[in-house]
Design a protein around this motif. Structure first.
Motif, short mmCIF file in Angstrom:
data_model
loop_
_atom_site.label_atom_id
_atom_site.label_comp_id
_atom_site.label_asym_id
_atom_site.label_seq_id
_atom_site.Cartn_x
_atom_site.Cartn_y
_atom_site.Cartn_z
N THR A 1 -25.03 47.83 96.70
CA THR A 1 -24.20 48.82 97.41
C THR A 1 -24.96 49.48 98.55
OG1 THR A 1 -24.81 50.49 95.76
CG2 THR A 1 -22.74 49.29 95.40
N ARG A 2 -26.28 49.64 98.42
CA ARG A 2 -27.05 50.25 99.51
C ARG A 2 -27.07 49.33 100.73
NH1 ARG A 2 -32.32 50.96 96.01
NH2 ARG A 2 -31.55 48.87 95.51
N HIS A 3 -27.27 48.03 100.48
CA HIS A 3 -27.29 47.06 101.58
C HIS A 3 -25.91 47.02 102.25
CE1 HIS A 3 -28.80 43.34 103.54
NE2 HIS A 3 -27.51 43.03 103.56
N THR A 4 -24.86 46.93 101.45
CA THR A 4 -23.51 46.85 102.00
C THR A 4 -23.12 48.14 102.71
OG1 THR A 4 -22.82 45.24 100.33
CG2 THR A 4 -21.08 46.49 101.42
N THR B 1 -17.55 51.56 97.52
CA THR B 1 -18.18 50.35 97.00
C THR B 1 -18.39 50.46 95.48
OG1 THR B 1 -20.39 51.22 97.46
CG2 THR B 1 -19.37 49.84 99.16
N PHE B 2 -18.55 49.27 94.87
CA PHE B 2 -18.73 49.16 93.42
C PHE B 2 -19.80 48.11 93.19
CE2 PHE B 2 -17.88 47.22 89.34
CZ PHE B 2 -17.40 48.23 88.52
N ALA B 3 -20.83 48.43 92.41
CA ALA B 3 -21.94 47.49 92.21
C ALA B 3 -21.54 46.33 91.30
CB ALA B 3 -23.14 48.22 91.63
N LEU B 4 -21.68 45.12 91.80
CA LEU B 4 -21.41 43.91 91.01
C LEU B 4 -22.50 42.90 91.32
CD1 LEU B 4 -19.08 42.70 89.11
CD2 LEU B 4 -18.56 41.29 91.11
N HIS B 5 -23.43 42.73 90.38
CA HIS B 5 -24.57 41.85 90.63
C HIS B 5 -24.81 40.97 89.42
CE1 HIS B 5 -26.59 44.90 88.23
NE2 HIS B 5 -26.21 45.82 89.11
N ASP B 6 -25.86 40.14 89.49
CA ASP B 6 -26.13 39.16 88.44
C ASP B 6 -26.26 39.78 87.05
OD1 ASP B 6 -26.07 36.83 89.96
OD2 ASP B 6 -28.17 37.03 90.58
N HIS B 7 -26.80 40.99 87.00
CA HIS B 7 -27.10 41.61 85.71
C HIS B 7 -25.92 42.32 85.06
CE1 HIS B 7 -31.23 40.54 86.51
NE2 HIS B 7 -31.21 41.22 87.64
N SER C 1 -21.34 39.68 99.15
CA SER C 1 -22.73 39.58 98.71
C SER C 1 -23.59 40.21 99.80
CB SER C 1 -23.13 38.12 98.46
OG SER C 1 -22.97 37.35 99.63
N ASP C 2 -24.91 40.19 99.62
CA ASP C 2 -25.77 40.82 100.62
C ASP C 2 -25.68 40.12 101.97
OD1 ASP C 2 -26.56 42.64 98.74
OD2 ASP C 2 -28.52 41.72 98.36
N ALA C 3 -25.49 38.81 101.95
CA ALA C 3 -25.38 38.05 103.20
C ALA C 3 -24.71 36.72 102.91
CB ALA C 3 -26.76 37.82 103.80
N GLY C 4 -23.87 36.27 103.83
CA GLY C 4 -23.23 34.97 103.68
C GLY C 4 -21.98 35.02 102.81
N THR C 5 -21.62 33.86 102.28
CA THR C 5 -20.39 33.72 101.51
C THR C 5 -20.66 33.97 100.02
OG1 THR C 5 -19.54 32.09 103.08
CG2 THR C 5 -18.53 32.13 100.89
N PRO C 6 -19.94 34.89 99.40
CA PRO C 6 -20.13 35.15 97.96
C PRO C 6 -19.99 33.87 97.14
CG PRO C 6 -18.74 36.84 98.94
CD PRO C 6 -18.94 35.78 100.00
#
Length: 286
Positions: free
Chosen positions: A46-49, A62-68, A91-96
């Motif tokens: 979320t900080r990057h986005t 925003t809502f945090a959704l990551h690998d963990h 995602s942080d960059a590119g296509t999710p």
């Protein structure tokens, strides 16, 4: 829906929104409109986005959704979608989903009958392939290489006779070790293109046989910095060449059997000519 979400997006819909891999000018107008119009943005970091959203003056939450946490949080997002919310996945960059989070959420959405709308946009795999000079009619994206040498070499052995262009992601601190493992398995003549820092100031796309590429990288530490894509030329079969697996079997058998017997057994296992294997063994194993 609030005034900031007045742009036309469908309710109860998950949007897959690619974001720039470097150059912010690469974001599409449609991506900006969706990000500004949805009720919520599910982001890998979320900080990057938030920095991206701030740059384009987009106030969406925003809502945090990551690998963990993806498998646990997918239910929360699906419930919001069922209640009529529109959500963008970034995602942080590119296509999710392309070596990034999102697979579990998208799969669960489709299983639940939730509408999923993909937007086209930046993707390092395709960007690198288009400029590599390697065949692009058939290619295989293999994601990130294993962290350990044995895992990498096992991967390369599995792909040694694959005729397609092979594409990997790799990190700067492992790039030289990975290329050394690649050379150990695929040989110094295999052509590889390194694409780094795509769309950024120090973008570099350099191709050479592995035996030349590795020393070239060692000449300047700047050449191994940044985000990296490795593109490996596919195997080109020599009509006279023996399959790598047949040679591997021969090497194993010859440790316990006379060469003639080992060649006969390996030939039968792999459907190749016994005499050719025997000749190769005489030249390379004795």
């Amino acid at each position: 829906m609030s005034e900031t979400n007045s742009c036309s997006v469908d309710v109860a819909t998950l949007y897959i929104v690619p974001t720039p891999i470097g150059n912010l000018a690469d974001i599409t107008q449609r991506a900006l409109e969706v990000l500004a119009s949805v009720d919520l943005i599910a982001a890998e970091d979320t900080r990057h986005t938030s920095r991206l959203l701030s740059h384009f003056a987009i106030p969406t939450r925003t809502f945090a959704l990551h690998d963990h946490n993806e498998q646990q949080k997918a239910d929360v997002l699906i419930e919001k979608l069922r209640q009529g919310s529109s959500i963008a996945l970034v995602s942080d960059a590119g296509t999710p989903l392309i070596s990034d989070p999102g697979y579990h959420l998208v799969t669960r959405c489709r299983q639940a009958g939730v509408k999923v709308v993909p937007l086209p946009g930046p993707c390092a795999v395709i960007t690198a392939l288009s400029a590599s000079g390697l065949p692009s009619d058939r290619f295989s994206f293999e994601g990130f290489l294993p962290a350990k040498s044995k895992g990498r070499q096992d991967t390369f052995r599995e792909l040694i006779e694959d005729p397609r262009t092979l594409i990997f992601y790799e990190s700067p601190h492992r790039i030289l070790d990975s290329l050394a493992d690649m050379q150990a398995v695929l040989g110094p003549e295999r052509h590889v293109v390194l694409a780094r820092e795509l769309t950024k100031t120090f973008e570099t796309i350099h191709g050479a046989p592995l035996g030349e590429l590795i020393p070239w990288l060692g000449e300047d530490s700047n050449r191994i910095r940044g985000e990296m894509v490795l593109l490996v030329a596919g195997h080109r079969a020599d009509k006279e060449a023996l399959p790598a697996e047949a040679l591997r079997t021969l090497k194993i058998l010859v440790a316990e059997l006379p060469l003639k017997k080992a060649a006969a057994m390996a030939a039968e296992i792999h459907g190749v000519k016994k005499n050719a294997l025997y000749k190769w063994g005489l030249e390379n194993l004795e």
